[in-house]
Design a protein around this motif. Structure first.
Motif, mmCIF file in Angstrom:
data_model
loop_
_atom_site.group_PDB
_atom_site.id
_atom_site.type_symbol
_atom_site.label_atom_id
_atom_site.label_comp_id
_atom_site.label_asym_id
_atom_site.label_seq_id
_atom_site.Cartn_x
_atom_site.Cartn_y
_atom_site.Cartn_z
ATOM 1 N N PRO A 1 -17.979 -26.765 17.899
ATOM 2 C CA PRO A 1 -17.330 -27.458 19.029
ATOM 3 C C PRO A 1 -17.516 -28.967 19.054
ATOM 4 O O PRO A 1 -16.582 -29.699 19.374
ATOM 5 C CB PRO A 1 -17.989 -26.792 20.243
ATOM 6 C CG PRO A 1 -18.372 -25.430 19.759
ATOM 7 C CD PRO A 1 -18.768 -25.603 18.320
ATOM 8 N N ASP A 2 -18.711 -29.460 18.713
ATOM 9 C CA ASP A 2 -18.960 -30.907 18.797
ATOM 10 C C ASP A 2 -18.127 -31.710 17.802
ATOM 11 O O ASP A 2 -17.895 -32.907 18.012
ATOM 12 C CB ASP A 2 -20.448 -31.198 18.550
ATOM 13 C CG ASP A 2 -21.330 -30.705 19.684
ATOM 14 O OD1 ASP A 2 -20.776 -30.408 20.766
ATOM 15 O OD2 ASP A 2 -22.548 -30.595 19.481
ATOM 16 N N ALA A 3 -17.692 -31.081 16.702
ATOM 17 C CA ALA A 3 -16.930 -31.788 15.667
ATOM 18 C C ALA A 3 -15.469 -31.360 15.621
ATOM 19 O O ALA A 3 -14.687 -31.923 14.864
ATOM 20 C CB ALA A 3 -17.563 -31.556 14.297
ATOM 21 N N ARG A 4 -15.102 -30.392 16.422
ATOM 22 C CA ARG A 4 -13.748 -29.841 16.399
ATOM 23 C C ARG A 4 -12.710 -30.930 16.693
ATOM 24 O O ARG A 4 -12.897 -31.752 17.604
ATOM 25 C CB ARG A 4 -13.638 -28.730 17.443
ATOM 26 C CG ARG A 4 -12.280 -28.028 17.493
ATOM 27 C CD ARG A 4 -12.270 -27.009 18.630
ATOM 28 N NE ARG A 4 -10.962 -26.419 18.801
ATOM 29 C CZ ARG A 4 -10.555 -25.323 18.182
ATOM 30 N NH1 ARG A 4 -11.367 -24.707 17.340
ATOM 31 N NH2 ARG A 4 -9.345 -24.842 18.387
ATOM 32 N N LEU B 1 -20.759 -27.975 10.237
ATOM 33 C CA LEU B 1 -20.868 -26.518 10.261
ATOM 34 C C LEU B 1 -19.661 -25.863 10.922
ATOM 35 O O LEU B 1 -19.003 -26.453 11.798
ATOM 36 C CB LEU B 1 -22.129 -26.102 11.008
ATOM 37 C CG LEU B 1 -23.454 -26.664 10.473
ATOM 38 C CD1 LEU B 1 -24.613 -26.151 11.319
ATOM 39 C CD2 LEU B 1 -23.655 -26.295 8.996
ATOM 40 N N ASP B 2 -19.398 -24.616 10.504
ATOM 41 C CA ASP B 2 -18.372 -23.825 11.169
ATOM 42 C C ASP B 2 -19.022 -22.947 12.236
ATOM 43 O O ASP B 2 -20.229 -23.036 12.485
ATOM 44 C CB ASP B 2 -17.556 -23.003 10.166
ATOM 45 C CG ASP B 2 -18.386 -21.949 9.440
ATOM 46 O OD1 ASP B 2 -19.510 -21.626 9.887
ATOM 47 O OD2 ASP B 2 -17.898 -21.441 8.402
ATOM 48 N N LEU B 3 -18.237 -22.093 12.854
ATOM 49 C CA LEU B 3 -18.739 -21.269 13.948
ATOM 50 C C LEU B 3 -19.786 -20.259 13.499
ATOM 51 O O LEU B 3 -20.534 -19.727 14.324
ATOM 52 C CB LEU B 3 -17.573 -20.555 14.637
ATOM 53 C CG LEU B 3 -16.557 -21.469 15.339
ATOM 54 C CD1 LEU B 3 -15.435 -20.648 15.957
ATOM 55 C CD2 LEU B 3 -17.231 -22.332 16.395
ATOM 56 N N ASP B 4 -19.852 -19.989 12.198
ATOM 57 C CA ASP B 4 -20.860 -19.085 11.655
ATOM 58 C C ASP B 4 -22.092 -19.829 11.169
ATOM 59 O O ASP B 4 -22.995 -19.233 10.581
ATOM 60 C CB ASP B 4 -20.273 -18.265 10.499
ATOM 61 C CG ASP B 4 -19.136 -17.365 10.943
ATOM 62 O OD1 ASP B 4 -19.223 -16.822 12.061
ATOM 63 O OD2 ASP B 4 -18.157 -17.220 10.179
ATOM 64 N N GLY B 5 -22.131 -21.139 11.389
ATOM 65 C CA GLY B 5 -23.259 -21.932 10.949
ATOM 66 C C GLY B 5 -23.218 -22.286 9.479
ATOM 67 O O GLY B 5 -24.227 -22.724 8.918
#
Length: 395
Positions: free
Chosen positions: A167-170, A248-252
């Motif tokens: 979310p912070d980089a989306r 990172l993506d939503l899965d880390g």
């Protein structure tokens, strides 16, 4: 099963994982030491064939394009994957389609710097390849024609909704696609000075990558195949690109921007291929039995057995040793687009017919008788002088 209509070149295994996550993969087969994956073009009854070259560079791109054309007789080669943006108006996650491919290292010259003999100055000449006018016209007008403009909006909205970046980089805005010049060469670019060299050579350079120049050369030699280069933007070719890769993506998992960029490019390519009036070149539409040399793997989408691994058998046409070098030598200093017949020229940029707004990569049959008539367009030479461009920086 008809012959596939498009041959897709994917440079790296990581990029294949992203491509496969949004494609309907039917199965795979091995021909002449290369593994191919068959997929459906969404919204059509047509299929494509994909190969992963597991490496970067122009030679790998040239060999893969040659093998796809000689084995499967595809009328279209598409190079897909990541690229680095060279234009500030292009955002991460956007897609660039090549209106011109620049093999910028072709005939480049290295000279000693007069002020500092320990450093080298690079002078770029380069070879320029162009897609055909019908393909370029189709891609440029796709976003504004009544029959297709809604498809672009749907692609953009869906791509943004599918974004898996933390979310912070989306990204705040949905991706768009640009049509512009793409620089291609055997250099992993992570230097502002090198970017200046490329932009000094061609101010319209929108992105840089490492395989399209080789594929363009191979397509040019074939003289019957179209080329589309479509790249998702995953970084800006700057020295801090490693930090971008660590997003990172939503899965880390890292490399979130790469995944987002390649998925966007893949879904856009499928949207374009399925659009009304895509300028396909004529190709054999023959039913071909599937007799793979090695068993096809089970498809990933639960298709019936009749479709699973439904790959056509192929003619074994391996590229002889040294052919890549011969291809390069034969095509040097030629120019053409796709409206006439080729003619020799002493020296100059090769403008080839080998794509929205007008505006790299990371390290990252048994035989079938071809009795159908060939309806391919011809070529003409486009003459321009070769000029050396000097980078303001030193290397």
């Amino acid at each position: 099963m008809n012959l596939p209509r498009v041959g897709l070149i994917v440079p790296l295994r990581e990029e294949f994982d992203y491509v496969a996550s949004v494609l309907d993969i039917l199965g795979d087969t091995e021909e002449n030491g290369r593994v191919y994956h068959r997929f459906m073009i969404p919204g059509t009854q047509d299929t494509g064939i994909l190969t992963v070259i597991h490496g970067m560079g122009l030679t790998n791109g040239a060999l893969a394009a040659h093998d796809l054309v000689s084995t499967f007789h595809v009328p279209l080669i598409a190079v897909i994957g990541t690229a680095a943006a060279l234009d500030k108006d292009i955002r991460l996650g956007d897609v660039v389609i090549a209106s011109e491919i620049i093999d910028y290292l072709q005939a480049a010259k290295a000279t000693k710097d007069a002020d500092d003999p320990s450093r080298v100055r690079i002078s770029v000449a380069g070879t320029h390849w162009k897609p055909s006018a019908p393909l370029l016209n189709y891609v440029q007008n796709f976003p504004i024609r009544q029959a297709t403009r809604r498809k672009v909006g749907d692609w953009s909205v869906a791509a943004h909704a599918r974004c898996r970046i933390e979310p912070d980089a989306r990204p705040d805005k949905a991706p768009v696609y640009h049509v512009g010049h793409i620089a291609s060469g055997d250099v992993v670019v992570g230097s502002e000075a090198f970017i200046a060299l490329l932009k000094n050579h061609d101010r319209k350079c929108a992105a840089v990558e490492m395989e399209a120049g080789g594929a363009a050369l191979s397509v040019y030699q074939n003289n019957k195949v179209e080329l589309m280069v479509i790249r998702g933007i995953s970084d800006r070719a700057e020295k801090n690109k490693t930090a971008t890769d660590q997003t990172l993506d939503l899965d880390g998992e890292p490399n979130a921007w790469r995944g987002y960029a390649v998925r966007n490019a893949t879904t856009l390519l499928m949207t374009l291929l399925a659009g009304p009036g895509f300028p396909w070149r004529e190709s054999p539409r023959l039913p071909v039995p599937y007799e793979p040399h090695t068993p096809a793997s089970t498809g990933t989408t639960g298709k019936p057995e009749a479709l699973r691994g439904a790959l056509l058998s192929t003619a074994a046409m391996a590229l002889p040793a040294g052919a890549a070098a011969a291809i390069v030598a034969a095509a040097a200093a030629r120019h053409h687009d796709r409206d006439g017949t080729p003619e020799e020229t002493g020296a100059g940029h090769a403008s080839q017919s080998p794509g929205g707004t007008d505006t790299n990569t990371d390290e990252r049959h048994e035989g079938v008788d071809q009795s159908t008539e060939d309806h391919q367009p011809h070529y003409t030479e486009h003459h321009e002088p070769v000029t050396e461009q000097h980078d303001p920086g030193l290397f």
